[in-house]
Design a protein around this motif. Structure first.
Motif, PDB file in Angstrom:
ATOM      1  N   THR A 246       0.854  -1.187   0.000  1.00 13.45           N
ATOM      2  CA  THR A 246       0.000   0.000   0.000  1.00 13.45           C
ATOM      3  C   THR A 246       0.894   1.243   0.000  1.00 13.45           C
ATOM      4  O   THR A 246       2.115   1.153  -0.136  1.00 13.45           O
ATOM      5  CB  THR A 246      -0.900   0.012   1.236  1.00 13.45           C
ATOM      6  N   GLY A 249       2.564   0.678   3.671  1.00 10.36           N
ATOM      7  CA  GLY A 249       2.837  -0.618   4.283  1.00 10.36           C
ATOM      8  C   GLY A 249       2.397  -1.756   3.388  1.00 10.36           C
ATOM      9  O   GLY A 249       2.491  -1.671   2.162  1.00 10.36           O
ATOM     10  N   HIS A 250       1.893  -2.831   4.005  1.00  8.02           N
ATOM     11  CA  HIS A 250       1.406  -3.987   3.261  1.00  8.02           C
ATOM     12  C   HIS A 250       0.085  -4.451   3.858  1.00  8.02           C
ATOM     13  O   HIS A 250      -0.177  -4.241   5.054  1.00  8.02           O
ATOM     14  CB  HIS A 250       2.403  -5.142   3.302  1.00  8.02           C
ATOM     15  N   ILE A 251      -0.723  -5.089   3.026  1.00  7.67           N
ATOM     16  CA  ILE A 251      -2.034  -5.549   3.467  1.00  7.67           C
ATOM     17  C   ILE A 251      -2.366  -6.870   2.789  1.00  7.67           C
ATOM     18  O   ILE A 251      -1.892  -7.159   1.686  1.00  7.67           O
ATOM     19  CB  ILE A 251      -3.122  -4.491   3.133  1.00  7.67           C
ATOM     20  N   SER A 304      -3.611   4.263   1.608  1.00  7.63           N
ATOM     21  CA  SER A 304      -2.890   3.762   2.776  1.00  7.63           C
ATOM     22  C   SER A 304      -3.470   2.429   3.214  1.00  7.63           C
ATOM     23  O   SER A 304      -4.586   2.052   2.826  1.00  7.63           O
ATOM     24  CB  SER A 304      -2.984   4.757   3.928  1.00  7.63           C
ATOM     25  N   THR A 305      -2.731   1.734   4.048  1.00  5.50           N
ATOM     26  CA  THR A 305      -3.225   0.470   4.599  1.00  5.50           C
ATOM     27  C   THR A 305      -4.524   0.685   5.346  1.00  5.50           C
ATOM     28  O   THR A 305      -5.492  -0.081   5.186  1.00  5.50           O
ATOM     29  CB  THR A 305      -2.163  -0.137   5.530  1.00  5.50           C
ATOM     30  N   ARG A 306      -4.579   1.730   6.152  1.00 13.27           N
ATOM     31  CA  ARG A 306      -5.799   1.988   6.925  1.00 13.27           C
ATOM     32  C   ARG A 306      -6.989   2.251   6.011  1.00 13.27           C
ATOM     33  O   ARG A 306      -8.104   1.768   6.276  1.00 13.27           O
ATOM     34  CB  ARG A 306      -5.571   3.178   7.855  1.00 13.27           C
ATOM     35  N   VAL A 309      -8.202  -1.061   4.638  1.00 14.48           N
ATOM     36  CA  VAL A 309      -8.908  -1.843   5.656  1.00 14.48           C
ATOM     37  C   VAL A 309     -10.312  -1.292   5.870  1.00 14.48           C
ATOM     38  O   VAL A 309     -11.290  -2.051   5.968  1.00 14.48           O
ATOM     39  CB  VAL A 309      -8.113  -1.857   6.978  1.00 14.48           C
ATOM     40  N   ALA A 321      -4.030  -5.699   7.936  1.00 13.68           N
ATOM     41  CA  ALA A 321      -2.683  -5.179   7.755  1.00 13.68           C
ATOM     42  C   ALA A 321      -1.674  -6.283   8.072  1.00 13.68           C
ATOM     43  O   ALA A 321      -1.951  -7.189   8.868  1.00 13.68           O
ATOM     44  CB  ALA A 321      -2.455  -3.983   8.665  1.00 13.68           C
ATOM     45  N   HIS A 323       1.204  -7.558  10.029  1.00 13.95           N
ATOM     46  CA  HIS A 323       1.734  -7.190  11.335  1.00 13.95           C
ATOM     47  C   HIS A 323       3.120  -7.785  11.556  1.00 13.95           C
ATOM     48  O   HIS A 323       3.351  -8.977  11.303  1.00 13.95           O
ATOM     49  CB  HIS A 323       0.802  -7.655  12.452  1.00 13.95           C
TER      50      HIS A 323
END
Length: 406
Positions: A246, A249-251, A304-306, A309, A321, A323
């Motif tokens: 993302t 980050g990653h998802i 974004s990851t958020r 989600v 996400a 972790h």
């Protein structure tokens, strides 16, 4: 938690297990049985279980791995190669419900502690051998470690199917999977004894257990005679589902049905992706799944990851996400259920542990004992055999028994 006693009995309260295992497979299994309430007598050599030295340690002999898989046990340190050590072990075998070991069968037979020797003093015993390879086969005497089993069962090869070359799963997956199979085997044998009476010999072979574990979804064409098509589960091997990058980050996102794929692309204004595929049923979805994930991978960095989600939650699409291990104690789900708990160990100080994860409404599993020092319970265990301190001290002097330093 009270490190030495507790009110939670567990469903196996009253079951006594003589644990002749070491390293990971056996101790992981007997820790679960101990969490369930069984009294576990962990028999260690004079130098202790080798896992006492593996992992992170505050003090020598009490590593993070040992602490994690040896709670709810009492430690008896004894040299089983001596006649006195063997005799003590046989006397203990006569008093327990279960004997479990993960030595090579030839090795435990040489010690005089094989099934027939134990059954002679305890006909109703459940005797469980965790072997590397089923003893009816030609590899019966080969050494077995997690890496060897991952290599042999096809798991390392599968890792190569989705990577550049064969690789090991970065976890002791063979040891722990076989350990859980051992738990199931012990419980089943105890249930049989309760219903029908009589003990039995039980073998849990690592390789055969892991082949079953690996091939459950990967039989593919091998499920048919003659072979029908390729071996393996194509959905996994074609690397459709995988973590995607993302913006920050990653998802992991898992649109599971044609309608979920369509609703996701509509929600993020990529109607063009919907029209490019026939998603009218699951068979047609499966045919283009890898390509759909490539499309998802291409658009994921836009948010974004958020944000992803939240979108997936809105559409009831499974998503999470990625972790990092160090983040797990603060995960909102794990924090809410108090999975990571703090305890005080008498020598290691403040520790963090994962509590028992199986929940029993009437007989809760619990942590009643801290992971023991080497020989911490030698005296009390030998006293149950009628030995007095003079006899025990003499065994210590001769190097047959070791006690924890006080």
């Amino acid at each position: 938690m009270n490190s030495s006693s507790g009110t939670a009995a567990g469903p196996l309260r009253g079951i006594r297990i003589l644990d002749l295992t070491s390293v990971v497979l056996g101790p992981f299994a007997t820790r679960i049985l101990g969490d369930y309430g069984a009294d576990i007598i962990k028999v260690e050599g004079i130098d202790g279980d080798v896992m006492r030295a593996n992992g992170t340690s505050r003090h020598a002999g009490m590593s993070s791995i040992f602490l994690g898989i040896n709670r709810n046990k009492r430690s008896l340190a004894i040299d089983l190669k001596t006649p006195e050590g063997r005799e003590i072990c046989l006397r203990l075998s006569s008093q327990v419900d279960v004997v479990v070991h993960n030595m090579r069968v030839s090795a435990i037979e040489r010690l005089g502690l094989g099934y027939e020797a134990v059954r002679a003093v305890n006909p109703s015993v459940v005797y469980c051998a965790a072997t590397g390879f089923e003893q009816a086969g030609p590899h019966r005497s080969k050494p077995a470690f997690d890496d060897i089993i991952q290599a042999t069962c096809g798991l390392a090869s599968l890792m190569g199917e989705v990577g550049a070359e064969p690789a090991f799963v970065p976890a002791l997956v063979a040891d722990k999977t076989a350990g859980m199979a051992l738990v199931n085997a012990v419980l089943a044998a105890l249930l049989h004894r309760e219903r029908e009476g009589g003990g039995q010999y039980v073998e849990v072979p690592m390789l055969e257990t892991m082949v079953d574990f690996t091939m459950a979804e990967h039989m593919g064409g091998l499920a048919f005679e003659p072979t029908l098509g390729d071996v393996g589960y194509a959905r996994i091997l074609k690397r459709g589902r995988r973590p995607v990058r993302t913006r920050d980050g990653h998802i992991s996102m898992l649109p599971y049905s044609p309608s979920q794929w369509m609703s996701l692309f509509q929600r993020v204004d990529h109607h063009d992706l919907i029209s490019g595929y026939d998603l009218s049923d699951r068979h047609k979805l499966n045919a283009c799944l890898s390509d759909l994930y490539r499309q998802l991978e291409a658009i994921a960095p836009d948010r974004s990851t958020r944000e992803w989600v939240e979108i997936c939650d809105e559409l009831d699409i499974p998503a999470a996400a990625i972790h990092d291990l160090k983040e797990l104690p603060n995960h909102p789900q794990l924090s809410a259920v108090n999975l990571f708990q703090s305890i005080e160990h008498p020598t290691e100080g403040s520790l963090r542990m994962i509590r028992p994860t199986t929940l029993f409404s009437q007989t809760p599993a619990s942590v009643r004992r801290h992971a023991p020092l080497l020989g911490e319970h030698s005296i009390e265990i030998l006293q149950t055999l009628g030995m007095d301190r003079t006899e025990i001290d003499a065994l210590v002097q001769r190097g047959v028994v070791a006690m924890a330093a006080t």
